[in-house]
Design an enzyme around this catalytic site. Sequence first.
Site, PDB file in Angstrom:
ATOM      1  N   ASP A  31       0.853  -1.194   0.000  1.00 41.12           N
ATOM      2  CA  ASP A  31       0.000   0.000   0.000  1.00 41.12           C
ATOM      3  C   ASP A  31       0.892   1.248   0.000  1.00 41.12           C
ATOM      4  OD1 ASP A  31      -3.221   0.536   0.947  1.00 41.12           O
ATOM      5  OD2 ASP A  31      -1.802   2.217   1.093  1.00 41.12           O
ATOM      6  N   ILE A  32       0.516   2.233  -0.808  1.00 43.24           N
ATOM      7  CA  ILE A  32       1.329   3.446  -0.962  1.00 43.24           C
ATOM      8  C   ILE A  32       1.280   4.329   0.289  1.00 43.24           C
ATOM      9  CG2 ILE A  32      -0.408   5.007  -1.956  1.00 43.24           C
ATOM     10  CD1 ILE A  32       1.673   5.719  -4.120  1.00 43.24           C
ATOM     11  N   ASN A  88     -12.815  -3.032   2.783  1.00 42.18           N
ATOM     12  CA  ASN A  88     -13.737  -1.897   2.809  1.00 42.18           C
ATOM     13  C   ASN A  88     -14.681  -2.011   1.607  1.00 42.18           C
ATOM     14  OD1 ASN A  88     -12.527  -0.710   5.088  1.00 42.18           O
ATOM     15  ND2 ASN A  88     -10.953   0.250   3.815  1.00 42.18           N
ATOM     16  N   GLY A  94     -15.971   2.942   3.550  1.00 38.97           N
ATOM     17  CA  GLY A  94     -14.699   3.651   3.396  1.00 38.97           C
ATOM     18  C   GLY A  94     -13.906   3.233   2.166  1.00 38.97           C
ATOM     19  N   GLN A  95     -14.555   2.565   1.212  1.00 44.19           N
ATOM     20  CA  GLN A  95     -13.837   2.151   0.002  1.00 44.19           C
ATOM     21  C   GLN A  95     -13.553   3.359  -0.872  1.00 44.19           C
ATOM     22  OE1 GLN A  95     -15.923  -0.783  -2.357  1.00 44.19           O
ATOM     23  NE2 GLN A  95     -14.164  -1.187  -3.667  1.00 44.19           N
ATOM     24  N   HIS A 101     -10.204  -5.258  -3.114  1.00 39.07           N
ATOM     25  CA  HIS A 101      -8.883  -5.454  -2.503  1.00 39.07           C
ATOM     26  C   HIS A 101      -9.034  -5.860  -1.056  1.00 39.07           C
ATOM     27  CE1 HIS A 101      -9.994  -1.179  -2.495  1.00 39.07           C
ATOM     28  NE2 HIS A 101      -9.409  -1.090  -1.308  1.00 39.07           N
ATOM     29  N   LEU A 102      -8.173  -6.776  -0.670  1.00 38.31           N
ATOM     30  CA  LEU A 102      -8.066  -7.228   0.719  1.00 38.31           C
ATOM     31  C   LEU A 102      -6.832  -6.560   1.319  1.00 38.31           C
ATOM     32  CD1 LEU A 102      -8.782  -9.368   3.002  1.00 38.31           C
ATOM     33  CD2 LEU A 102      -7.125 -10.852   1.863  1.00 38.31           C
TER      34      LEU A 102
HETATM   35  P1  AMP Z   1      -9.792   1.486   0.294  1.00 37.00           P
HETATM   36  O1  AMP Z   1      -9.944   2.785   1.023  1.00 37.00           O
HETATM   37  O2  AMP Z   1     -10.178   0.279   1.091  1.00 37.00           O
HETATM   38  O3  AMP Z   1     -10.463   1.541  -1.061  1.00 37.00           O
HETATM   39  O4  AMP Z   1      -8.233   1.296   0.072  1.00 37.00           O
HETATM   40  C1  AMP Z   1      -7.547   1.812  -1.030  1.00 37.00           C
HETATM   41  C2  AMP Z   1      -6.086   1.707  -0.687  1.00 37.00           C
HETATM   42  O5  AMP Z   1      -5.335   1.871  -1.872  1.00 37.00           O
HETATM   43  C3  AMP Z   1      -5.595   2.757   0.313  1.00 37.00           C
HETATM   44  O6  AMP Z   1      -5.046   2.131   1.466  1.00 37.00           O
HETATM   45  C4  AMP Z   1      -4.543   3.524  -0.479  1.00 37.00           C
HETATM   46  O7  AMP Z   1      -3.446   3.940   0.304  1.00 37.00           O
HETATM   47  C5  AMP Z   1      -4.141   2.517  -1.541  1.00 37.00           C
HETATM   48  N1  AMP Z   1      -3.595   3.086  -2.755  1.00 37.00           N
HETATM   49  C6  AMP Z   1      -4.112   4.092  -3.491  1.00 37.00           C
HETATM   50  N2  AMP Z   1      -3.332   4.338  -4.553  1.00 37.00           N
HETATM   51  C7  AMP Z   1      -2.315   3.444  -4.499  1.00 37.00           C
HETATM   52  C8  AMP Z   1      -1.164   3.198  -5.322  1.00 37.00           C
HETATM   53  N3  AMP Z   1      -0.909   3.918  -6.435  1.00 37.00           N
HETATM   54  N4  AMP Z   1      -0.316   2.217  -4.952  1.00 37.00           N
HETATM   55  C9  AMP Z   1      -0.545   1.497  -3.835  1.00 37.00           C
HETATM   56  N5  AMP Z   1      -1.613   1.676  -3.025  1.00 37.00           N
HETATM   57  C10 AMP Z   1      -2.476   2.651  -3.349  1.00 37.00           C
END
Ligand code: AMP
Length: 115
Positions: A31-32, A88, A94-95, A101-102
């Site tokens: 995760d970024i 989420n 909170g998605q 994604h898990l």
């Molecule tokens: P959610 O809020 O459950 O939809 O989670 C989305 C996740 O994607 C968050 O934890 C972000 O930090 C992550 N995310 C968004 N953009 C990127 C990216 N370019 N590379 C890796 N993770 C990302």
Amino acid sequence: MSEDCLFCKIIAGEIPSTEVYRDDEVFAFEDINPAAPTHILVIPIKCLRDITAATEEDKNTLGKMLLIANQIAHERGLTKDGFRYVINTGRDGGQTVFHLHLHIIGGRSMSWPPG
Ligand code: AMP
């Protein structure tokens, strides 16, 4: 692949990521914006907008996502003290990225209930 999907672009290598695992069904990457010392996302290659979009034909992929997540949790040393899986779903969940994604989150103690 969905053209305007961030995670599809990551799978395709059009947006860089730190890959953790890849096969023909499942991809995992760091995760970024990590919420804990370990924060990895496990996603299906197939673009499902959220967990509720999954159908009977996706059940093997969903099972594989969990088994790969377990493998990663073992590799990262999370299984001794525990960790958390999160999916989420939708606005209230909170998605923010609409490709299933898990989250694997671990390496620190967590509270309950979540915010
Ligand atoms: P959610 O809020 O459950 O939809 O989670 C989305 C996740 O994607 C968050 O934890 C972000 O930090 C992550 N995310 C968004 N953009 C990127 C990216 N370019 N590379 C890796 N993770 C990302």
